[in-house]
Write a protein that holds these residues in place. Sequence first.
Motif, mmCIF file in Angstrom:
data_model
loop_
_atom_site.group_PDB
_atom_site.id
_atom_site.type_symbol
_atom_site.label_atom_id
_atom_site.label_comp_id
_atom_site.label_asym_id
_atom_site.label_seq_id
_atom_site.Cartn_x
_atom_site.Cartn_y
_atom_site.Cartn_z
ATOM 1 N N GLY A 168 4.460 45.651 32.219
ATOM 2 C CA GLY A 168 4.430 44.093 32.014
ATOM 3 C C GLY A 168 3.531 43.956 30.759
ATOM 4 O O GLY A 168 2.403 44.160 30.147
ATOM 5 N N GLY A 169 4.403 42.761 30.772
ATOM 6 C CA GLY A 169 3.227 41.182 29.994
ATOM 7 C C GLY A 169 3.512 41.549 27.836
ATOM 8 O O GLY A 169 2.696 40.920 27.475
ATOM 9 N N THR A 170 4.593 42.275 27.772
ATOM 10 C CA THR A 170 4.434 42.480 26.548
ATOM 11 C C THR A 170 5.331 41.489 25.856
ATOM 12 O O THR A 170 5.518 42.195 24.799
ATOM 13 N N GLY A 171 6.342 41.057 26.472
ATOM 14 C CA GLY A 171 6.524 40.214 26.493
ATOM 15 C C GLY A 171 7.992 39.417 26.073
ATOM 16 O O GLY A 171 9.111 39.641 25.422
ATOM 17 N N SER A 172 8.761 40.807 27.064
ATOM 18 C CA SER A 172 10.121 41.094 27.086
ATOM 19 C C SER A 172 10.998 39.507 27.265
ATOM 20 O O SER A 172 11.849 39.277 26.681
ATOM 21 N N THR A 173 10.468 38.978 27.946
ATOM 22 C CA THR A 173 11.537 37.047 28.219
ATOM 23 C C THR A 173 10.796 36.186 27.633
ATOM 24 O O THR A 173 12.219 35.513 27.155
ATOM 25 N N THR A 174 9.880 37.176 26.248
ATOM 26 C CA THR A 174 9.769 35.744 25.738
ATOM 27 C C THR A 174 10.800 36.291 24.914
ATOM 28 O O THR A 174 11.082 35.648 23.905
ATOM 29 N N LEU A 175 10.903 37.785 24.193
ATOM 30 C CA LEU A 175 11.573 38.140 22.893
ATOM 31 C C LEU A 175 12.960 37.957 23.549
ATOM 32 O O LEU A 175 13.818 37.467 22.901
ATOM 33 N N ALA A 176 13.647 37.548 24.558
ATOM 34 C CA ALA A 176 14.998 37.762 25.070
ATOM 35 C C ALA A 176 15.067 36.542 25.064
ATOM 36 O O ALA A 176 15.671 35.611 24.489
ATOM 37 N N THR A 367 2.148 27.909 24.226
ATOM 38 C CA THR A 367 2.229 26.279 24.769
ATOM 39 C C THR A 367 4.251 25.560 25.040
ATOM 40 O O THR A 367 5.100 25.146 25.384
ATOM 41 N N ALA A 368 4.962 27.547 24.175
ATOM 42 C CA ALA A 368 6.180 26.898 24.346
ATOM 43 C C ALA A 368 7.146 27.046 25.647
ATOM 44 O O ALA A 368 7.635 27.362 26.472
ATOM 45 N N VAL A 369 5.408 28.150 26.378
ATOM 46 C CA VAL A 369 6.441 28.437 27.639
ATOM 47 C C VAL A 369 5.772 27.164 28.449
ATOM 48 O O VAL A 369 6.782 27.350 29.316
ATOM 49 N N ASN A 370 4.712 26.914 28.539
ATOM 50 C CA ASN A 370 4.025 25.784 29.607
ATOM 51 C C ASN A 370 5.336 24.779 29.291
ATOM 52 O O ASN A 370 5.529 23.789 30.547
ATOM 53 N N ARG A 371 5.663 24.145 28.170
ATOM 54 C CA ARG A 371 6.350 23.166 27.456
ATOM 55 C C ARG A 371 8.460 23.494 28.039
ATOM 56 O O ARG A 371 9.067 22.102 28.427
ATOM 57 N N GLY A 372 8.091 24.115 28.493
ATOM 58 C CA GLY A 372 9.518 25.193 28.873
ATOM 59 C C GLY A 372 10.757 24.382 26.685
ATOM 60 O O GLY A 372 12.355 24.391 28.044
ATOM 61 N N VAL A 373 9.979 24.471 26.540
ATOM 62 C CA VAL A 373 10.852 24.783 25.201
ATOM 63 C C VAL A 373 10.712 26.078 24.077
ATOM 64 O O VAL A 373 9.215 25.770 24.041
#
Length: 413
Positions: A168-176, A367-373
């Motif tokens: 968990g938490g390795t960044g799958s969602t960020t990459l996807a 920053t990107a995740v928290n802005r939703g952008v």
Amino acid sequence: MASDKIRVLIVDDIAETRENVRKLLQFESDVDVAGVARSGREGIQLAQELDPDVILMDINMPDIDGITATEEIRLKSPHIQVVILSVQGDQNYMRRAMLAGARDFLTKPPMGDELISAIRRAGQMSHVERMKGAKQLGASSVSGGPASMANFAPPSRGKIVTIYSPKGGTGSTTLAVNLAIALNNEDTRTVLVDGNLQFGDVAVFLNEQGKNTILDLAPRVDELEPDVVEDILIKHDASGVRILAAPQRPEMAEKVSAEQFSKVLQFLQGMYAYVVVDTSPILTDVILATIDISDVIVLVTTQEIPAIKNCRLVLDLLTTMGVNKGRVVFAMNRYDKRIAITPDRVSENLKHEVSVVIPFDEKVVITAVNRGVPFMLDGNKMQPVGRGIFSLAEAIRARLSTLEVETETAIKR
Ligand SMILES: Nc1ncnc2c1ncn2[C@@H]1O[C@H](COP(=O)(O)OP(=O)(O)OP(=O)(O)O)[C@@H](O)[C@H]1O
Ligand SMILES: [Mg+2]
């Protein structure tokens, strides 16, 4: 068109099978058996003469096998949809059939309902493809015109690209999320599917939560139609990427079966050039089935020993599952050059090349995740982390073309 019926051609060398299938279909008012062929060669010939919408194709036949025939037919007439009917439950056949351009794969003897819904789905796709063909032949350039069904279908079957990390938490969602944005353009439309059915957060990353989800599609998986699916997908306006979100609450996850999930992905393959799937570390049936039908699996590690150890276990498991390792693009995320565990050392250790490295950049990513952008949508795409995503997209495209060449050679052999 003379009739709205779905015109079906049956290709099978065994008379009894041809008869049984014909009997199953005779009371369906929307299906018309336009012809039967007794061999692959005859199938190719009749496909040209009769121009059916759907072909029910056997695999093992004396002259030309069903997979080669499918490939030839699809090359000449891409609107014709092939449903493979075979005694071979072998996944290997299934993959080869799909790569040859088959639309669906059923095991013999097919259940009546199963067969008919597969024919209806294929019939619908054939209709879409014909409209697209007509549009291309029609008045000069129509690009930029109103959205129509024709815009849904990619020139060939889309590719399923699954992002998986056993930790968990390795960044799958960020990459996807960022990969889907990098892959999406006018020619290669992309849909991003959240396969983390319990705690999926793809919609949150894109600030699109609270809308439709997979639960709106899964129950009607056998009657899907492109325009209905398009309505249910969330349109992310800033990027154009379509999203199929996970259920809103974890207890709803079990309402989606592995079979339903795979069928949804396969349907999306008919509409989009890339189907990018985010997953969760737990290997649920849904995720195993997804891995099984994926064209490429992006396996994600970090420089941490537990993550690397789990990737080793996954590579072993894939071998047991019969998944060709050539389908695995191994990526290292959150890379920090100050840490001594290098991509080369990991490649050597796991005997699988780390082909993409995405650097650590907390500021840009959080920053990107928290802005939703997503960072691929702003200036940060030129930052090292954004360039890492571009190279991931490139590695995937390259891998897909290598795999395609390998399959072509294997089929010709
Ligand atoms: N390249 C990177 N640099 C810095 N931080 C990153 C990077 N990629 C991901 N992160 C951060 O790591 C954390 C986990 O990311 P993410 O949610 O994408 O992982 P995941 O594998 O999907 O997690 P989960 O197992 O919860 O689904 C987040 O805080 C994210 O901002
Ligand atoms: Mg995640």
